[in-house]
Design a protein around this motif. Structure first.
Motif, short mmCIF file in Angstrom:
data_model
loop_
_atom_site.label_atom_id
_atom_site.label_comp_id
_atom_site.label_asym_id
_atom_site.label_seq_id
_atom_site.Cartn_x
_atom_site.Cartn_y
_atom_site.Cartn_z
N ILE A 92 -37.19 -22.99 -29.27
CA ILE A 92 -37.68 -21.74 -29.18
C ILE A 92 -37.00 -21.08 -30.34
CG2 ILE A 92 -36.79 -19.44 -28.15
CD1 ILE A 92 -38.90 -21.19 -26.53
N VAL A 93 -35.83 -21.33 -31.10
CA VAL A 93 -35.53 -20.61 -32.21
C VAL A 93 -36.53 -21.18 -33.41
CG1 VAL A 93 -33.47 -20.23 -33.69
CG2 VAL A 93 -33.09 -20.34 -31.44
N THR A 94 -36.67 -22.01 -33.46
CA THR A 94 -37.54 -22.65 -34.39
C THR A 94 -38.97 -22.64 -34.27
OG1 THR A 94 -37.40 -25.21 -33.64
CG2 THR A 94 -35.76 -24.22 -35.46
N ASP A 95 -39.47 -22.25 -33.10
CA ASP A 95 -40.97 -22.26 -32.83
C ASP A 95 -41.56 -21.16 -34.07
OD1 ASP A 95 -41.51 -23.71 -30.80
OD2 ASP A 95 -41.49 -22.13 -29.38
N PRO A 96 -41.17 -20.29 -34.61
CA PRO A 96 -42.16 -19.68 -35.59
C PRO A 96 -42.20 -20.51 -36.62
CG PRO A 96 -40.26 -18.13 -34.92
CD PRO A 96 -40.01 -19.41 -34.37
N PHE A 97 -41.51 -21.31 -37.32
CA PHE A 97 -41.79 -22.04 -38.30
C PHE A 97 -42.76 -23.30 -38.01
CE2 PHE A 97 -37.39 -20.50 -38.54
CZ PHE A 97 -37.27 -19.87 -39.73
N THR A 98 -42.56 -23.69 -36.61
CA THR A 98 -43.59 -25.00 -36.18
C THR A 98 -44.73 -24.21 -35.88
OG1 THR A 98 -41.75 -25.95 -35.18
CG2 THR A 98 -44.11 -26.32 -34.34
N ASP A 99 -44.85 -22.93 -35.43
CA ASP A 99 -46.18 -22.13 -35.28
C ASP A 99 -47.05 -21.99 -36.59
OD1 ASP A 99 -45.61 -22.54 -32.41
OD2 ASP A 99 -45.41 -20.27 -32.30
N PHE A 100 -45.92 -21.49 -37.44
CA PHE A 100 -46.76 -21.20 -38.72
C PHE A 100 -47.43 -22.53 -39.35
CE2 PHE A 100 -46.81 -20.96 -43.37
CZ PHE A 100 -47.33 -19.70 -43.45
N ARG A 101 -46.92 -23.78 -39.22
CA ARG A 101 -47.47 -24.92 -39.76
C ARG A 101 -48.78 -25.33 -38.85
NH1 ARG A 101 -46.85 -30.06 -38.37
NH2 ARG A 101 -45.00 -29.71 -36.78
#
Length: 213
Positions: free
Chosen positions: A183-192
């Motif tokens: 959840i915390v790292t989702d923004p970076f994963t979703d950006f990619r």
């Protein structure tokens, strides 16, 4: 209903370690819940906004929370609520009910509750600006919004802690910690993953056939 399959990702020893479980949760989230390119585009907007909010945490916590909940979270959940197909998933050969049942994190029903609480925070503070004397009297509109921002921050932290605790009880602590990390790292994963979705959408595509990530 298909059985829950074994982990697709494993560590070097062939065991479902932390990184393998994290990869598995990310892959399931992507393939089950991000078919629609409008949803993916909204997740891209959300990812950019969340990353901005992360940076703002070191400057202004209340403003970061307002940005995260007011823009990033609403755009993210709007994609799931209004655009993501909820019929039979032919690509993965599962029903929507099955996906909702095995969802590790917040499925749609839990999200409805969470977003209801999100709306309740400003409503309660509008009725009780000092929260029955627990807070200082807000200085105008910005003071009120800052109280809302702090309230939303506590809601976000509480939602993560609650779900980790539930997963700890239902499964094991590691599953909960893996999910919290996702959840915390989702923004970076979703950006990619979804940075090309707006371009595809503008070209007339509406759905995305998933490739392995």
């Amino acid at each position: 209903m298909p059985a829950i399959r074994k982990l697709r990702f494993e560590d070097e020893q062939g065991n479902p370690g932390f990184r393998a479980q994290l990869a598995e949760q990310r892959w399931d989230d992507h393939r089950f819940y991000h078919h629609d390119l409008v949803n993916q585009s909204l997740h891209f907007v959300s990812a950019c906004t969340f990353m901005t909010a992360y940076a703002l945490l070191f400057v202004d916590v209340a403003l970061a929370s307002l940005l995260a909940w007011g823009v990033a979270m609403t755009s993210r959940q709007a994609g799931h609520f209004f655009f993501e197909p909820k019929g039979y998933d032919h690509e993965n050969d599962v029903t929507n009910e099955y996906k909702e049942e095995v969802k590790v994190g917040y499925n749609l029903m839990r999200k409805y509750v969470l977003m209801g609480l999100w709306l309740a925070v400003p409503a309660v503070l509008a009725a009780q600006p000092t929260l029955f004397g627990m807070l200082d009297e807000p200085a105008g509109t910005m003071g009120f919004l800052r109280h809302v921002g702090f309230g939303w921050l506590l809601l976000g932290v509480g939602a993560i802690v609650l779900r980790v605790t539930q997963l700890w009880i239902q499964r094991d602590l590691e599953t909960g910690i893996v999910w919290a990390t996702k959840i915390v790292t989702d923004p970076f994963t979703d950006f990619r993953l979804y940075r090309t979705a707006p371009v595809k959408l503008l070209k007339g595509q509406r759905s995305d056939h998933h490739a392995a990530v």
